[in-house]
Design an enzyme around this catalytic site. Structure first.
Site, PDB file in Angstrom:
ATOM      1  N   ASP A 151       0.837  -1.197   0.000  1.00 17.82           N
ATOM      2  CA  ASP A 151       0.000   0.000   0.000  1.00 17.82           C
ATOM      3  C   ASP A 151       0.877   1.253   0.000  1.00 17.82           C
ATOM      4  O   ASP A 151       2.067   1.195   0.335  1.00 17.82           O
ATOM      5  CB  ASP A 151      -0.936   0.011   1.209  1.00 17.82           C
ATOM      6  CG  ASP A 151      -0.191   0.137   2.532  1.00 17.82           C
ATOM      7  OD1 ASP A 151       0.741  -0.665   2.768  1.00 17.82           O
ATOM      8  OD2 ASP A 151      -0.526   1.034   3.326  1.00 17.82           O
TER       9      ASP A 151
ATOM     10  N   GLU B  17       0.185  -0.804   5.800  1.00 16.65           N
ATOM     11  CA  GLU B  17       1.235  -0.242   6.646  1.00 16.65           C
ATOM     12  C   GLU B  17       1.111   1.266   6.760  1.00 16.65           C
ATOM     13  O   GLU B  17       1.274   1.838   7.840  1.00 16.65           O
ATOM     14  CB  GLU B  17       2.613  -0.631   6.096  1.00 16.65           C
ATOM     15  CG  GLU B  17       3.770  -0.335   7.048  1.00 16.65           C
ATOM     16  CD  GLU B  17       4.286   1.096   6.969  1.00 16.65           C
ATOM     17  OE1 GLU B  17       4.976   1.541   7.901  1.00 16.65           O
ATOM     18  OE2 GLU B  17       4.009   1.779   5.960  1.00 16.65           O
TER      19      GLU B  17
END
Length: 458
Positions: free
Chosen positions: A97, A159
């Site tokens: 991400d 994250e």
């Protein structure tokens, strides 16, 4: 323990294999960068799903057993290949991400269309952390069916949004991801041409503070001079968070001196983009201020926009605060200390409300032992004889403390692809392609050296 029977590739073989794979690795990196996988609320999370599927496909191409997993949050990808007899297992972490892009007008090119300029690849996630994924893939492709260690790849999908479900995922898959060595490819190097191992990171506490002085807005002429407006009150409260030198003035936060690396002020000023005439804040060495002392920043304020503000006293104002915690501090105690400070320093009897957002632990890594020796040797070779340094990082990767707690016997190597000019999280994020090639070579060499170190111990 049985001894490995598969010969470990020589350094020259590894170097040639990585060089052979780099063009395809870069092409796949660019494909990943084109996927806007942002896990933040309010964004289209179908792109995060696409990103996870793309990563899964890459790992299947490396002959790993792959599955996409989740625990209430965004998808993570686990890929595994069992170790040869007698060989250790290495867990390779990265995340797929990315951060939101912010104001697109500040980007010199489309953030999700990778572009090379002056030896750097520009795009959101080009450095943080899709290049980390591809460094792992590069090493696996270089070895092919001669991989000398077992590997588990854990590629997280949230994250940047706080890793809320990571601990549950790690616990649920604890047995299958248990490893002798953990490589976390989400940090950076000391400089272009100078590799590093990250051995300490600060923790974090984010919260909101709201100040209220009135139950409704009132005429600034009729009431101003006797009634405090909330914005002035908030500004006065925020000013108490630092002393005149710029040190954090919240009693109870941990801080110390003693960082082992010097950071030249002229270099740091240039890398930070500090304006002409603007002074540094705080006291002590630059590295102490960045690595071993707390930092506190005001990230945003909710208030009327200047173009729309009437001549009225604002009844309430809100700020978002972020505290970076020195190694050794406790996030819960730090939040309590910050809350107490804000409540005790409320100007003019204003109502102060503090709301918790999230926190994360700091960490310190004991970077000694044969696996750390293997890593330093691999870095030294990949950077043509330049010794890696042990550095702290002012940023936070809270889940490292989780790995330390869950796998206390594993050597945790915090590495990465970023350099001081990567601008991770900001506009015009980029990856230095020359350094990326060295990172890929270093990781492949590391796996070979870890295998050799494991064989020697047996």
């Amino acid at each position: 323990m049985p001894v490995m029977t598969t010969p470990i590739m020589s350094e020259s073989e590894v170097r040639a294999a990585v060089e052979r794979e780099l063009p395809g690795v870069r092409a796949d990196l660019e494909r990943l960068v084109r996927i806007p996988g942002i896990a933040f609320d309010g964004f289209d999370h179908s792109h995060v799903e696409r990103s996870a599927e793309a990563v899964a496909e890459l790992l299947r191409g490396c002959d790993l057993d792959v599955k996409i997993v989740r625990r209430g949050g965004q998808p993570a990808v686990i890929g595994k290949k069992v170790a040869p007899p007698g060989a250790p297992t290495v867990l390779l972490y990265a995340h797929h991400d990315v951060q939101p892009v912010g104001d697109r007008s500040l980007w010199e090119s489309d953030p999700f269309e990778p572009v090379e300029r002056d030896g750097r690849l520009y795009g959101r996630g080009a450095a943080d952390d899709k290049a980390g994924i591809m460094a792992h893939v590069a090493a696996l492709r270089a070895f092919g069916d001669r991989l000398p260690v077992g590997v588990v790849l854990f590629i997280e999908g949230e994250e940047e949004f706080g890793s809320d479900s990571l601990e549950q995922l790690l616990e649920e898959h604890r047995e299958e991801i248990a490893s002798d060595v953990i490589v976390i490819a989400d940090s950076g190097n000391w400089d272009i041409g100078v590799p590093a191992l990250t051995t300490s990171l600060r923790g974090i506490v984010n919260c909101f503070v709201e100040v209220r002085t009135l139950d409704h807005a009132v005429h600034s002429g009729m009431f101003g001079g006797a009634v405090p407006d909330a914005l002035t009150t908030l500004a006065k409260l925020l000013a108490t968070l630092h002393d005149d030198a710029g040190n954090v003035a919240v009693e109870g936060l941990v801080g110390r001196e003693g960082a082992s690396v010097d950071y030249p002020e002229d270099r740091f000023r240039a890398e930070a983009g500090l304006g002409t005439g603007v002074e540094f804040i705080g006291t002590g060495r630059i590295t102490d201020r960045l690595w071993t002392k707390p930092a506190l920043a005001v990230l945003g304020i909710d208030a009327p926009a200047t173009g729309e503000a009437p001549n009225a006293l604002v009844p309430a104002a809100k700020a978002k605060l972020s505290v970076r915690l020195a190694p050794g501090d406790d996030p819960k105690k730090a939040y309590a200390a910050l809350t107490a400070h804000l409540e005790q320093h409320a100007p003019w009897g204003a109502q102060v409300a503090v709301t918790f957002e999230h926190d994360g632990d700091p960490c310190v890594i004991d970077a000694t032992g044969p696996m750390f020796d293997a890593a330093r040797s691999a870095f030294r070779t990949a950077w043509d004889g330049t010794d890696p340094i042990d550095m702290g990082v002012g940023g936070s990767i809270p889940f490292i403390a989780t790995f330390q707690e869950m796998f206390p016997r594993a050597a945790i190597l915090v590495t990465g692809v970023e350099d001081p000019y990567s601008r991770a999280h900001g506009p015009n994020e980029s990856l230095h392609l020359g350094e990326f090639a060295r990172v890929c070579l270093a990781e492949a060499l590391l796996l070979a050296k870890v295998a050799a170190a494991g064989a020697n111990r047996s």
